[in-house]
Design an enzyme around this catalytic site. Structure first.
Site, PDB file in Angstrom:
ATOM      1  N   ASP A  42       0.822  -1.218   0.000  1.00  0.00           N
ATOM      2  CA  ASP A  42       0.000   0.000   0.000  1.00  0.00           C
ATOM      3  C   ASP A  42       0.852   1.262   0.000  1.00  0.00           C
ATOM      4  O   ASP A  42       0.378   2.344  -0.326  1.00  0.00           O
ATOM      5  CB  ASP A  42      -0.959  -0.006   1.207  1.00  0.00           C
ATOM      6  CG  ASP A  42      -0.224  -0.284   2.502  1.00  0.00           C
ATOM      7  OD1 ASP A  42       0.462   0.620   3.013  1.00  0.00           O
ATOM      8  OD2 ASP A  42      -0.312  -1.420   3.004  1.00  0.00           O
ATOM      9  N   GLY A  92       9.862 -12.409  -0.423  1.00  0.00           N
ATOM     10  CA  GLY A  92      10.719 -11.688   0.524  1.00  0.00           C
ATOM     11  C   GLY A  92      11.854 -12.540   1.074  1.00  0.00           C
ATOM     12  O   GLY A  92      12.983 -12.052   1.241  1.00  0.00           O
ATOM     13  N   ASP A 111       6.382  -5.565   6.866  1.00  0.00           N
ATOM     14  CA  ASP A 111       5.024  -5.013   6.954  1.00  0.00           C
ATOM     15  C   ASP A 111       4.087  -6.026   6.305  1.00  0.00           C
ATOM     16  O   ASP A 111       3.551  -5.805   5.220  1.00  0.00           O
ATOM     17  CB  ASP A 111       5.006  -3.664   6.233  1.00  0.00           C
ATOM     18  CG  ASP A 111       3.634  -3.020   6.246  1.00  0.00           C
ATOM     19  OD1 ASP A 111       2.739  -3.534   6.949  1.00  0.00           O
ATOM     20  OD2 ASP A 111       3.451  -2.025   5.536  1.00  0.00           O
TER      21      ASP A 111
HETATM   22  N1  SPD Z   1      -4.542  -8.382  11.066  1.00  0.00           N
HETATM   23  C1  SPD Z   1      -4.047  -7.467  10.081  1.00  0.00           C
HETATM   24  C2  SPD Z   1      -2.603  -7.144  10.210  1.00  0.00           C
HETATM   25  C3  SPD Z   1      -2.144  -6.368   9.019  1.00  0.00           C
HETATM   26  C4  SPD Z   1      -0.784  -5.832   9.163  1.00  0.00           C
HETATM   27  N2  SPD Z   1      -0.243  -5.287   7.946  1.00  0.00           N
HETATM   28  C5  SPD Z   1      -0.938  -4.246   7.361  1.00  0.00           C
HETATM   29  C6  SPD Z   1      -0.272  -3.673   6.171  1.00  0.00           C
HETATM   30  C7  SPD Z   1      -0.355  -2.196   6.148  1.00  0.00           C
HETATM   31  N3  SPD Z   1       0.669  -1.609   5.401  1.00  0.00           N
END
Ligand code: SPD
Length: 285
Positions: free
Chosen positions: A92, A144, A161
């Site tokens: 994102d 990754g 992330d």
């Molecule tokens: N339970 C959802 C955890 C999500 C963590 N990653 C979110 C990505 C945002 N960049």
């Protein structure tokens, strides 16, 4: 008799454990079945736009800052001079946006396996994807684990992330991956990994912090408040080869950036490592 036409999104991730999160929506903006997962972007009533992967909420415009600022600024303000940064996952763009606020960063690599997540975020989530065209950024659509194995002794910071440990992200929660990150970090490097909620997923927190303690000189676990995640809280495992997140934290470096941050500040940095007794005793940190 009243007829209502309300639309709701329901996250079913925790349904087997008897809990759910429902958010009222105006519409589904776009959905796409990529080779890896189902990607959906919604316009919600209370939280702006929302990215969902395989039915799980990744971020909303309303509270993403609490996640992206904390996954980024805690390690980058702990390291003395972060220059080369890798973000694994994070298609994102929210984490890359935060990384690029640091003037010392010369190279920000994004390794997101699913190019369609980046494509849809660019189209529908510009407040997060806004920094992806910065000249310091290179985007790779690769696995990754394989990516870091090919880049030994390279990064000052690795930020994982990721989504949850089901589906494409599962490998990122293995002990082998924590060992491989150590190999890809420079001698004073730091890795931080998305490590779930200490309320709902204490066994995952214990396992991941166990890998950090076993394979790194300094291990830590810190948390942030994200109302649209299960239990409203999410944590990060810190794996550091040298720097300590409290003893080596130089808060004077935060001052020039403070005006542009919504969640992170020096007090939050320190306090995020203070854990409730039930989890502190469980993970021994
Ligand atoms: N339970 C959802 C955890 C999500 C963590 N990653 C979110 C990505 C945002 N960049």
């Amino acid at each position: 008799m009243s007829v209502t036409s309300e639309l709701w999104f329901e996250e079913k991730l925790e349904l087997d454990s008897g809990r759910t999160l429902k958010i009222r929506i105006n519409r589904l903006i776009e959905q796409f079945e990529s080779p890896y997962q189902r990607i959906e972007v919604y316009e919600t009533v209370p939280f702006g736009r929302m990215l969902v992967l395989d039915g799980v909420i990744m971020c909303t415009e309303w509270d993403e800052h609490a996640y992206h600022e904390m996954i980024t600024h805690v390690p980058l303000f702990t390291h003395a001079k972060p220059e080369r940064v890798l973000v694994i996952g994070g298609g994102d763009g929210g984490t890359i946006r935060e990384v690029l606020r640091h003037p010392s960063v010369a190279q920000a690599d994004l390794c997101e396996i699913d190019g369609d997540v980046v494509r849809l975020s660019r189209t529908h989530l510009p407040s997060m994807a806004c920094a992806l065209d910065d000249p310091r950024v290179t985007i790779y659509h690769e696995d990754g684990a394989k990516f870091i194995a090919e880049r030994p002794n390279h990064y000052d910071i690795i930020i994982v992330d990721s989504s949850d440990p089901i589906g494409p992200a599962e490998v990122l929660f293995s002990e082998e991956f924590y060992v491989a990150m150590r190999g890809s970090l420079r001698e004073d490097g730091i890795a931080v990994t998305q490590s779930e909620s200490f309320y709902y997923h204490a066994s995952i927190v214990k396992r991941l912090t166990g890998f950090a303690k076993k394979h790194y000189a300094v291990a830590g676990y810190y948390n942030t408040i994200v109302p649209t995640y299960p239990s409203g809280i999410i944590g990060f495992t810190m794996c550091s080869k040298k720097y300590h997140p409290l003893r080596d934290f130089n808060e004077a470096r935060v001052t020039p950036m403070q005006g542009s941050l919504r969640y992170y500040n020096p007090g939050i940095h320190r306090g995020a490592f203070d854990l409730p007794s039930f989890i502190k005793n469980e993970i021994n940190l």
